[in-house]
Design a protein around this motif. Structure first.
Motif, PDB file in Angstrom:
ATOM      1  N   HIS A  44      67.357   0.541  75.985  1.00  0.00           N
ATOM      2  CA  HIS A  44      68.587   0.222  76.584  1.00  0.00           C
ATOM      3  C   HIS A  44      68.219  -0.295  78.104  1.00  0.00           C
ATOM      4  O   HIS A  44      67.653   0.213  78.836  1.00  0.00           O
ATOM      5  CB  HIS A  44      69.586   1.149  76.687  1.00  0.00           C
ATOM      6  CG  HIS A  44      70.261   1.790  75.355  1.00  0.00           C
ATOM      7  ND1 HIS A  44      71.025   0.709  74.674  1.00  0.00           N
ATOM      8  CD2 HIS A  44      70.073   2.744  74.446  1.00  0.00           C
ATOM      9  CE1 HIS A  44      71.419   1.543  73.444  1.00  0.00           C
ATOM     10  NE2 HIS A  44      70.905   2.533  73.391  1.00  0.00           N
ATOM     11  N   ASP A  55      73.083   6.873  78.898  1.00  0.00           N
ATOM     12  CA  ASP A  55      73.278   5.747  78.170  1.00  0.00           C
ATOM     13  C   ASP A  55      72.157   4.844  78.097  1.00  0.00           C
ATOM     14  O   ASP A  55      72.080   4.031  77.205  1.00  0.00           O
ATOM     15  CB  ASP A  55      74.538   4.944  78.754  1.00  0.00           C
ATOM     16  CG  ASP A  55      75.768   5.614  78.671  1.00  0.00           C
ATOM     17  OD1 ASP A  55      75.760   6.524  77.956  1.00  0.00           O
ATOM     18  OD2 ASP A  55      76.960   5.237  79.189  1.00  0.00           O
ATOM     19  N   GLU A  89      73.515  -5.361  76.940  1.00  0.00           N
ATOM     20  CA  GLU A  89      74.869  -5.996  76.810  1.00  0.00           C
ATOM     21  C   GLU A  89      74.836  -7.259  77.616  1.00  0.00           C
ATOM     22  O   GLU A  89      73.851  -7.361  78.445  1.00  0.00           O
ATOM     23  CB  GLU A  89      75.667  -5.068  77.537  1.00  0.00           C
ATOM     24  CG  GLU A  89      76.047  -3.643  76.769  1.00  0.00           C
ATOM     25  CD  GLU A  89      75.008  -2.705  76.974  1.00  0.00           C
ATOM     26  OE1 GLU A  89      75.071  -1.700  76.137  1.00  0.00           O
ATOM     27  OE2 GLU A  89      74.223  -2.688  78.097  1.00  0.00           O
ATOM     28  N   GLY A 111      73.265  -5.685  72.157  1.00  0.00           N
ATOM     29  CA  GLY A 111      73.896  -4.625  71.880  1.00  0.00           C
ATOM     30  C   GLY A 111      75.130  -4.109  72.675  1.00  0.00           C
ATOM     31  O   GLY A 111      74.898  -3.678  73.657  1.00  0.00           O
ATOM     32  N   GLN A 112      76.265  -4.845  72.536  1.00  0.00           N
ATOM     33  CA  GLN A 112      77.504  -4.555  73.574  1.00  0.00           C
ATOM     34  C   GLN A 112      78.008  -3.372  73.240  1.00  0.00           C
ATOM     35  O   GLN A 112      78.855  -3.140  72.033  1.00  0.00           O
ATOM     36  CB  GLN A 112      78.348  -5.935  73.173  1.00  0.00           C
ATOM     37  CG  GLN A 112      79.192  -6.110  74.473  1.00  0.00           C
ATOM     38  CD  GLN A 112      78.547  -6.587  75.570  1.00  0.00           C
ATOM     39  OE1 GLN A 112      77.772  -7.488  75.302  1.00  0.00           O
ATOM     40  NE2 GLN A 112      79.081  -6.476  76.858  1.00  0.00           N
ATOM     41  N   HIS A 113      77.928  -2.406  74.029  1.00  0.00           N
ATOM     42  CA  HIS A 113      78.568  -1.004  73.913  1.00  0.00           C
ATOM     43  C   HIS A 113      79.652  -0.825  74.685  1.00  0.00           C
ATOM     44  O   HIS A 113      80.407   0.237  74.287  1.00  0.00           O
ATOM     45  CB  HIS A 113      77.373   0.085  74.437  1.00  0.00           C
ATOM     46  CG  HIS A 113      76.249   0.294  73.491  1.00  0.00           C
ATOM     47  ND1 HIS A 113      75.103  -0.698  73.800  1.00  0.00           N
ATOM     48  CD2 HIS A 113      75.848   0.563  72.287  1.00  0.00           C
ATOM     49  CE1 HIS A 113      73.967  -0.486  73.029  1.00  0.00           C
ATOM     50  NE2 HIS A 113      74.459   0.268  72.068  1.00  0.00           N
ATOM     51  N   TYR A 114      79.717  -1.536  75.571  1.00  0.00           N
ATOM     52  CA  TYR A 114      80.963  -1.436  76.422  1.00  0.00           C
ATOM     53  C   TYR A 114      81.117  -2.820  77.001  1.00  0.00           C
ATOM     54  O   TYR A 114      80.726  -3.784  77.005  1.00  0.00           O
ATOM     55  CB  TYR A 114      80.795  -0.493  77.600  1.00  0.00           C
ATOM     56  CG  TYR A 114      79.552  -0.032  77.988  1.00  0.00           C
ATOM     57  CD1 TYR A 114      78.591   0.686  77.412  1.00  0.00           C
ATOM     58  CD2 TYR A 114      78.914  -1.188  79.177  1.00  0.00           C
ATOM     59  CE1 TYR A 114      77.263   0.640  77.948  1.00  0.00           C
ATOM     60  CE2 TYR A 114      77.683  -0.696  79.723  1.00  0.00           C
ATOM     61  CZ  TYR A 114      76.982  -0.098  79.153  1.00  0.00           C
ATOM     62  OH  TYR A 114      75.632   0.208  79.618  1.00  0.00           O
ATOM     63  N   PHE A 121      79.568   4.563  76.982  1.00  0.00           N
ATOM     64  CA  PHE A 121      79.596   4.298  75.747  1.00  0.00           C
ATOM     65  C   PHE A 121      81.074   4.292  75.354  1.00  0.00           C
ATOM     66  O   PHE A 121      81.424   3.830  74.118  1.00  0.00           O
ATOM     67  CB  PHE A 121      78.573   5.017  74.742  1.00  0.00           C
ATOM     68  CG  PHE A 121      77.320   4.615  74.937  1.00  0.00           C
ATOM     69  CD1 PHE A 121      76.721   3.430  75.506  1.00  0.00           C
ATOM     70  CD2 PHE A 121      76.312   5.296  74.531  1.00  0.00           C
ATOM     71  CE1 PHE A 121      75.466   2.849  75.717  1.00  0.00           C
ATOM     72  CE2 PHE A 121      74.880   4.856  74.567  1.00  0.00           C
ATOM     73  CZ  PHE A 121      74.473   3.591  75.089  1.00  0.00           C
ATOM     74  N   TYR A 136      85.427  -7.609  74.364  1.00  0.00           N
ATOM     75  CA  TYR A 136      84.283  -7.283  73.329  1.00  0.00           C
ATOM     76  C   TYR A 136      83.805  -8.574  72.686  1.00  0.00           C
ATOM     77  O   TYR A 136      82.823  -8.914  72.743  1.00  0.00           O
ATOM     78  CB  TYR A 136      84.432  -6.120  72.455  1.00  0.00           C
ATOM     79  CG  TYR A 136      83.460  -5.726  71.671  1.00  0.00           C
ATOM     80  CD1 TYR A 136      82.315  -5.027  71.786  1.00  0.00           C
ATOM     81  CD2 TYR A 136      83.357  -6.471  70.410  1.00  0.00           C
ATOM     82  CE1 TYR A 136      81.233  -4.954  71.008  1.00  0.00           C
ATOM     83  CE2 TYR A 136      82.177  -6.203  69.401  1.00  0.00           C
ATOM     84  CZ  TYR A 136      81.307  -5.173  69.767  1.00  0.00           C
ATOM     85  OH  TYR A 136      80.328  -5.260  68.559  1.00  0.00           O
ATOM     86  N   HIS A 154      74.578  -3.806  65.740  1.00  0.00           N
ATOM     87  CA  HIS A 154      75.815  -3.203  65.275  1.00  0.00           C
ATOM     88  C   HIS A 154      77.043  -4.067  65.737  1.00  0.00           C
ATOM     89  O   HIS A 154      77.838  -3.583  66.665  1.00  0.00           O
ATOM     90  CB  HIS A 154      75.844  -1.753  65.906  1.00  0.00           C
ATOM     91  CG  HIS A 154      75.338  -1.535  67.229  1.00  0.00           C
ATOM     92  ND1 HIS A 154      75.932  -2.147  68.388  1.00  0.00           N
ATOM     93  CD2 HIS A 154      74.410  -0.845  67.723  1.00  0.00           C
ATOM     94  CE1 HIS A 154      75.305  -1.698  69.284  1.00  0.00           C
ATOM     95  NE2 HIS A 154      74.310  -0.852  69.133  1.00  0.00           N
ATOM     96  N   TYR A 157      80.283  -2.100  66.358  1.00  0.00           N
ATOM     97  CA  TYR A 157      80.670  -1.277  67.092  1.00  0.00           C
ATOM     98  C   TYR A 157      81.763  -0.562  67.479  1.00  0.00           C
ATOM     99  O   TYR A 157      81.994   0.612  67.765  1.00  0.00           O
ATOM    100  CB  TYR A 157      79.529  -1.359  68.255  1.00  0.00           C
ATOM    101  CG  TYR A 157      79.191   0.069  69.254  1.00  0.00           C
ATOM    102  CD1 TYR A 157      78.321   0.883  68.960  1.00  0.00           C
ATOM    103  CD2 TYR A 157      80.119   0.111  70.449  1.00  0.00           C
ATOM    104  CE1 TYR A 157      77.929   1.976  69.784  1.00  0.00           C
ATOM    105  CE2 TYR A 157      80.045   1.148  70.964  1.00  0.00           C
ATOM    106  CZ  TYR A 157      79.015   2.316  70.612  1.00  0.00           C
ATOM    107  OH  TYR A 157      78.667   3.268  71.613  1.00  0.00           O
ATOM    108  N   ASP A 230      67.720   1.227  64.305  1.00  0.00           N
ATOM    109  CA  ASP A 230      68.279   1.884  65.649  1.00  0.00           C
ATOM    110  C   ASP A 230      67.733   3.130  65.714  1.00  0.00           C
ATOM    111  O   ASP A 230      68.557   4.299  66.096  1.00  0.00           O
ATOM    112  CB  ASP A 230      69.896   2.037  65.408  1.00  0.00           C
ATOM    113  CG  ASP A 230      70.410   2.284  66.974  1.00  0.00           C
ATOM    114  OD1 ASP A 230      70.148   2.257  67.655  1.00  0.00           O
ATOM    115  OD2 ASP A 230      71.866   2.072  66.886  1.00  0.00           O
TER     116      ASP A 230
END
Length: 263
Positions: A44, A55, A89, A111-114, A121, A136, A154, A157, A230
């Motif tokens: 990350h 995170d 992100e 990888g967009q987690h937020y 996350f 998102y 993902h 997600y 992952d």
């Protein structure tokens, strides 16, 4: 195993705060044992302004990360092709930092987690928050359109926090698929099988991701797909039965998987 990839671009290290292996070399040895021809590290990516130790890696660990993986790349060059990357992100206001690390590495995955850089996350907790879901979608689609990422990790997600795969979720999935086709961006079927026990949604019980209702929408478009381990520990790299489990989830869907390495 017919559908098995001999490459993986989604591998983390302890620096992100939620991976378990103490030494990066352990992943390399596990990948060799598992028969991989190519393994990519994509921890990350850090931002200077925001430290989230659980995170993503802090910015002051970035140099050490790059030095470690490039060193392993040289050490094992005759045994396995190691690629050096980051999972980021997409935040337009911080694109300078993303591009700086793109220049210093070999690839980026999206990888967009937020939805906001100082969030965690759990960006989207709550009963189907439409505004956040569309935020998102917008970030993911803009990220694919930027051309800076080799694939979208993902993409489902957001299904970790919804209570129902409703019409807004279908719209999000459809827009992601359309953008993936337009930009020729592969979508990752995440083979980690997060929360392997099905979660109860209003429309049925499903694995959080890969999330069957999401992929039912994706299958309506000529999207290219890729498996991503992952990996947060070495066992995940060696757990080949995850292929079978994932294929059970998407059984009957017409998805096209990439067979050759991307880089």
């Amino acid at each position: 195993m017919e559908n098995r990839q001999l490459f993986n671009y989604h591998t983390h290290t302890y620096r992100c705060g939620h991976a378990s292996m103490e030494h990066d070399e352990e992943y390399v040895l596990a990948a060799i044992e598992a028969g991989f021809k190519q393994i990519g590290f994509s921890d990350h990516g850090p931002f200077r302004e925001f430290n989230k130790p659980s995170d993503r890696m802090n910015y002051d660990r970035m140099e050490e990360y790059l030095e470690s993986i490039y060193s392993l790349k040289a050490k094992y060059k005759n045994q396995i092709d190691i690629k050096v990357g980051f999972e980021f992100e997409y935040f337009p206001d911080h694109i300078d930092q993303i591009l700086d690390l793109k220049e210093r590495s070999e690839y980026l995955i999206l990888g967009q987690h937020y939805a906001y850089p100082d969030a965690g996350f759990d960006y989207c907790l709550g009963p189907n928050n439409k505004d956040t879901l569309l935020k998102y979608r917008d970030l993911v689609c803009e990220g694919m359109e930027s051309g800076h990422f080799i694939y979208l990790a993902h993409p489902d997600y957001f299904c970790a926090s919804i209570t129902e795969f409703d019409d807004v979720c279908k719209e999000v999935a459809s827009d992601i698929a359309k953008t993936a086709v337009k930009t020729d961006t592969p979508l990752e079927l995440n083979i980690k099988l997060r929360d392997r026990k099905p979660k109860h949604y209003k429309n049925g019980d499903y694995i959080v991701y890969p999330h069957r209702p999401f992929w039912e929408v994706i299958a309506q478009y000529p999207v290219k797909c890729i498996y991503g381990f992952d990996a947060h520990d070495t066992d995940q790299l060696k757990r080949m039965e995850n292929y079978t489990d994932c294929d059970t989830i998407i059984k009957g869907l017409n998805l096209e998987f990439i067979k050759e390495p991307l880089i």
